[in-house]
Structure formats: C-alpha cells, structure tokens
Design an enzyme around this catalytic site. Structure first.
Site, PDB file in Angstrom:
ATOM      1  CG  HIS A 127      -1.925   0.972   1.405  1.00  8.75           C
ATOM      2  ND1 HIS A 127      -1.719   2.183   1.922  1.00  8.75           N
ATOM      3  CD2 HIS A 127      -3.375   1.016   1.274  1.00  8.75           C
ATOM      4  CE1 HIS A 127      -2.672   3.045   1.773  1.00  8.75           C
ATOM      5  NE2 HIS A 127      -3.925   2.292   1.360  1.00  8.75           N
ATOM      6  CG  ASP A 204       0.647  -2.659   6.284  1.00 12.53           C
ATOM      7  OD1 ASP A 204      -0.324  -2.610   6.890  1.00 12.53           O
ATOM      8  OD2 ASP A 204       0.541  -1.821   5.022  1.00 12.53           O
ATOM      9  CD  GLN A 207      -6.980  -4.376   3.847  1.00 19.01           C
ATOM     10  OE1 GLN A 207      -7.705  -5.161   4.212  1.00 19.01           O
ATOM     11  NE2 GLN A 207      -7.096  -3.266   3.673  1.00 19.01           N
ATOM     12  CE  LYS A 230      -7.511  -0.222   6.113  1.00 19.86           C
ATOM     13  NZ  LYS A 230      -7.874   0.495   4.998  1.00 19.86           N
ATOM     14  CB  CYS A 368      -3.977   3.237  -1.432  1.00 23.05           C
ATOM     15  SG  CYS A 368      -5.038   4.850  -1.165  1.00 23.05           S
TER      16      CYS A 368
HETATM   17  N1  PLP Z   1      -1.604  -0.725   4.576  1.00 21.64           N
HETATM   18  C1  PLP Z   1      -2.697  -1.406   4.081  1.00 21.64           C
HETATM   19  C2  PLP Z   1      -2.490  -2.871   3.522  1.00 21.64           C
HETATM   20  C3  PLP Z   1      -3.833  -0.808   4.079  1.00 21.64           C
HETATM   21  O1  PLP Z   1      -4.736  -1.539   3.327  1.00 21.64           O
HETATM   22  C4  PLP Z   1      -4.164   0.560   4.207  1.00 21.64           C
HETATM   23  C5  PLP Z   1      -5.458   0.953   4.143  1.00 21.64           C
HETATM   24  O2  PLP Z   1      -6.370   0.641   3.174  1.00 21.64           O
HETATM   25  C6  PLP Z   1      -3.108   1.042   4.980  1.00 21.64           C
HETATM   26  C7  PLP Z   1      -1.882   0.561   4.960  1.00 21.64           C
HETATM   27  C8  PLP Z   1      -3.297   2.558   5.370  1.00 21.64           C
HETATM   28  O3  PLP Z   1      -4.214   2.378   6.558  1.00 21.64           O
HETATM   29  P1  PLP Z   1      -4.845   3.897   7.029  1.00 21.64           P
HETATM   30  O4  PLP Z   1      -5.204   4.477   6.041  1.00 21.64           O
HETATM   31  O5  PLP Z   1      -5.826   3.322   7.913  1.00 21.64           O
HETATM   32  O6  PLP Z   1      -3.468   4.488   7.911  1.00 21.64           O
END
Ligand code: PLP
Length: 410
Positions: A127, A204, A207, A230, A368
C-alpha cells in the site's frame, strides 16, 4: 440459511442485526456492503463504548485529578492492555492508524538507524502507506528503497525476497495481506529470514487484523502496525506494537504535552514508553472504541471469522470465474479479504457505480496500491472485499448484478 452460514457461523443473522449500517436501504434496496478492505462498519457494541466515554466521562487522560479524568484514564489504559493482549502482547503505542505508525517508525527508528547506502526492502504488493514514508526517509538519509517482485499471480515468494536482500539491507517492511489483491504473504518466514540476517522487520498488519488471529510473537517482527477502522473500530485510531526495549532505544517522534517528563527552556526529558510517542491529547474515544472492537471480535472468535471468510472468498471467486467477461486480477493460492477483477470493455469505476445502483458497495480504482496494479498491467480494478458478516445470499446477488450489468451495458 445457506450451507456456509449454517456451518461457519449459525448466529450470523444476530451478529448482522448488531451492526446498524447493515440495515440501511440504498437506492431502495438493502445495502450489500463489500468494501471492508477500505473500512469496516461499526457494531453497536463498539459505538456504545464510545458513547459511554463521550457522555459519561469526556475528560482528558493522565492529567486531571478529578473523577472523570480518572475514569477516562482507566478506560484508556485498560483498552491499551486488552488490545495488546489481543495481538499477543508487546508495548502498544496508539497512533491515528497504520499510516501514522509507519511514519513514526520511519521518523524515529529510521532517522536514527539508517544512513547513506543502507537499504529498505519492501514488496511489490505494498500500500502507498508502506512505500511513501520510506521514499521520504531515503531522500532525507540517502538510503535506497528496494522492491521484491511478485509473480504474475500476485504471489510473493520467500526466495524472491531473499534474492533482493543484500548486506546493506537494514529494514524489511512488508504487508501480511495485500489490500489490492488479497494475497497472504509468508510473513512469519519473511521475518525469520530477515532476523537471521540481522535485518529489522516491520509488518503492515492493516489487512491481517480483521481476518485472522494475529500473534505478533509468532510473526516475530520488530514492529507491527495496524488500523482500528479496518477491524470494526472508529476511524482515527490504530497502533504500533513493538518491544519495550526497541521503543526505549528510539527517540521521540512528535513533541508536545504528555510525551515529556519535564520541560525547561534549556531542554526536556521524555516520558516512559509508550507515552513518549503519544504527544498531545490522544483520541480517547477512538481508543476506547478499539478496545470495544477487540472485545467484540474476541466474542465471535478470530478462528470462526477466518474460517467463514475463507468459505465466502472461495464462493465469490468461483462465482466470478463463472462469468465470461470477468478477469480476476491476482490469483494467489492463499487469499484474505479481497478479490480484484476487471470486466472486459468496462472501466472499473463504471462497474463500481453500476453496482452501487444495485445497492452493492465495492471499491474501484487503484486501491492506494498503484505499483502492484501497474506490475500486473492495470491502472484500476474493481475490488470485492467481503467480511465474515456477509452472507452467501449477498454474494449470489452480487454475481447476479454483475451478470445483469454485462447484459445491459456490455
Ligand atoms: N496498509 C494497508 C495494507 C492498507 O490496506 C491500508 C489501508 O487501506 C493502509 C496501510 C493504510 O491504512 P490507514 O489509512 O488506516 O492508515
């Protein structure tokens, strides 16, 4: 009740009744919410915890001597304890979410530990939140961002990651699950391999946390980051899990109230971990809501959730594969949370907009995660992201709506 419902979670209808957004009608029909990779709907049980804070003891934490502040501090710190335990322990620093937690690690650990020529290794699945902070850090520190590729199915292989490691790799920062494709990566093996080479690891978990039991000790990473929204908590709250020793060794990232022990114009000293990294008034209501979310998830059981979602995903993949003009984008062997697809001759944004007319909420775009879509030859996809509360009947209705869209507009 369908087979999937009966075998994986017999009380699913009662659980759905406890999630207010699911009872909405959109364009005159009951909402089918399949955008859970973007954010999950909030259960009433979670909303109630936030409302109790906001209505009964809406005070600041750590500072007041009065009863309300004591109650707020207790609820805030008790939520921290329960959330950390839900993930198998460790020190938990609250952040706005995954993005802020990664920026914290880049800004504190990265600024201190990385220099010219050092390498940060990510995967092609990441992401933007796990790409851009490292690009900014590399620009500041003169380090190098390296990327381990995936195969054409969107699978990340341990061997490819090992091949991308060099004697300058200092940090491996990788996702446990791709938000764009649903690929589950071999994250524990990746962390073990990196650790054996003396490489610091960040996972990370954005998900991972809604879809599977997470034990950060079993994963074996140095940093684990996640977002509350999430996993059925409000927006604006998430966290960084690490060891006390690791966090002790890092300098503060943001300065302000609550993160200090003492302040003078000459200099300041820092509060203990984790408060050293929590400058300013925190998101108290969100934190308490996140505590409510882990209680709610624990009540259902993460194993139950994982089993049910595996069945729902397999069902939806089979349905999509049965439609002539649908192409799946990413066909990983182990999938969680998301299915990306395109329909020949139709733009994903149009697919999303037309499904919305059928009261079906999906995501369309680059999610993203532009680099992984480009790697597979796309600039955008449609993404169905079911959660355990979805039903087989909803997936059947989604298949029917896609077929109808193709018939009418294709
Ligand atoms: N990493 C992953 C794999 C994501 O799916 C997301 C959000 O969709 C993020 C990071 C960023 O999360 P946040 O916008 O809640 O900080």
């Amino acid at each position: 009740m369908t087979d999937i419902d009966a075998t994986t979670c017999p009380n699913i209808m009662a659980i759905r009744d406890g999630i207010p957004a699911l009872s909405r009608d959109i364009h005159g029909k009951p909402l089918i919410y399949l955008d859970n990779a973007a954010t999950t709907p909030r259960p009433q049980a979670v909303l109630d915890t936030v409302l109790t804070y906001e209505s009964q003891f809406p005070a600041n934490v750590h500072r007041g001597v009065h009863t309300l502040s004591g109650e707020a501090t207790h609820a805030y710190e008790d939520a921290r304890r329960r959330i950390a335990a839900f993930f198998g322990g460790g020190e938990l620093v609250f952040t706005r979410g995954t993005t802020e937690a990664i920026n914290l690690v880049a800004g504190s650990w990265g600024e201190t530990n990385l220099g010219a020529g050092d390498e940060v290794l990510i995967s092609a699945l990441e992401h933007h939140a796990n790409i851009v902070p490292w690009q900014l850090l590399c620009a500041r520190r003169g380090c190098v961002l390296r990327v381990a590729d995936v195969d054409d199915a969107g699978e990340l292989h341990l061997d490819t990651v090992i091949d991308a490691m060099t004697d300058r790799t200092r940090l491996l920062a990788m996702t446990g699950v791709s938000n764009a494709l649903g690929t589950v990566t071999p994250i524990a093996e990746l962390c073990a391999t990196a650790k054996a080479r003396g490489i610091t690891t960040l996972v990370d978990g954005a998900q991972m946390v809604p879809h599977m039991p997470v034990d950060i000790t079993a994963i074996g990473c140095d940093f684990f980051v996640f977002s509350g929204h999430k996993m059925y908590a409000p927006t604006g709250i998430g966290g960084l899990l690490s060891s006390g020793a690791q966090l002790e060794a890092m300098p503060p990232w943001q300065g302000g109230g609550d993160m200090i022990r003492s302040v003078s114009f000459a200099d300041s000293t820092w509060n203990d971990v984790p408060w050293k990294f929590e400058a300013g008034t925190p998101n108290v209501g969100g934190t308490i809501g996140l505590g409510g979310a882990v209680d709610w998830l624990s009540g259902i059981g993460m194993d139950t959730i994982a089993n049910r979602e595996t069945a729902l995903l397999a069902d939806m993949v089979t349905r999509l594969k049965s439609i002539d003009r649908v192409q799946l984008v990413g066909t990983p062997s182990h999938r969680a949370g998301a299915i990306s697809f395109v329909i020949d001759g139709m733009h994903p944004a149009d697919v999303g907009a037309m499904l919305d007319r059928h009261s079906i909420a999906i995501r369309a775009g680059h999610h993203c995660a532009q680099p992984i879509l480009e790697r597979l030859g796309y600039s955008a996809t449609a993404r169905i992201a079911p959660a355990f509360f979805n039903t087989e009947a909803e997936l059947e209705a989604t298949e029917a709506a896609i077929r109808r869209i193709i018939d009418v507009f294709g």
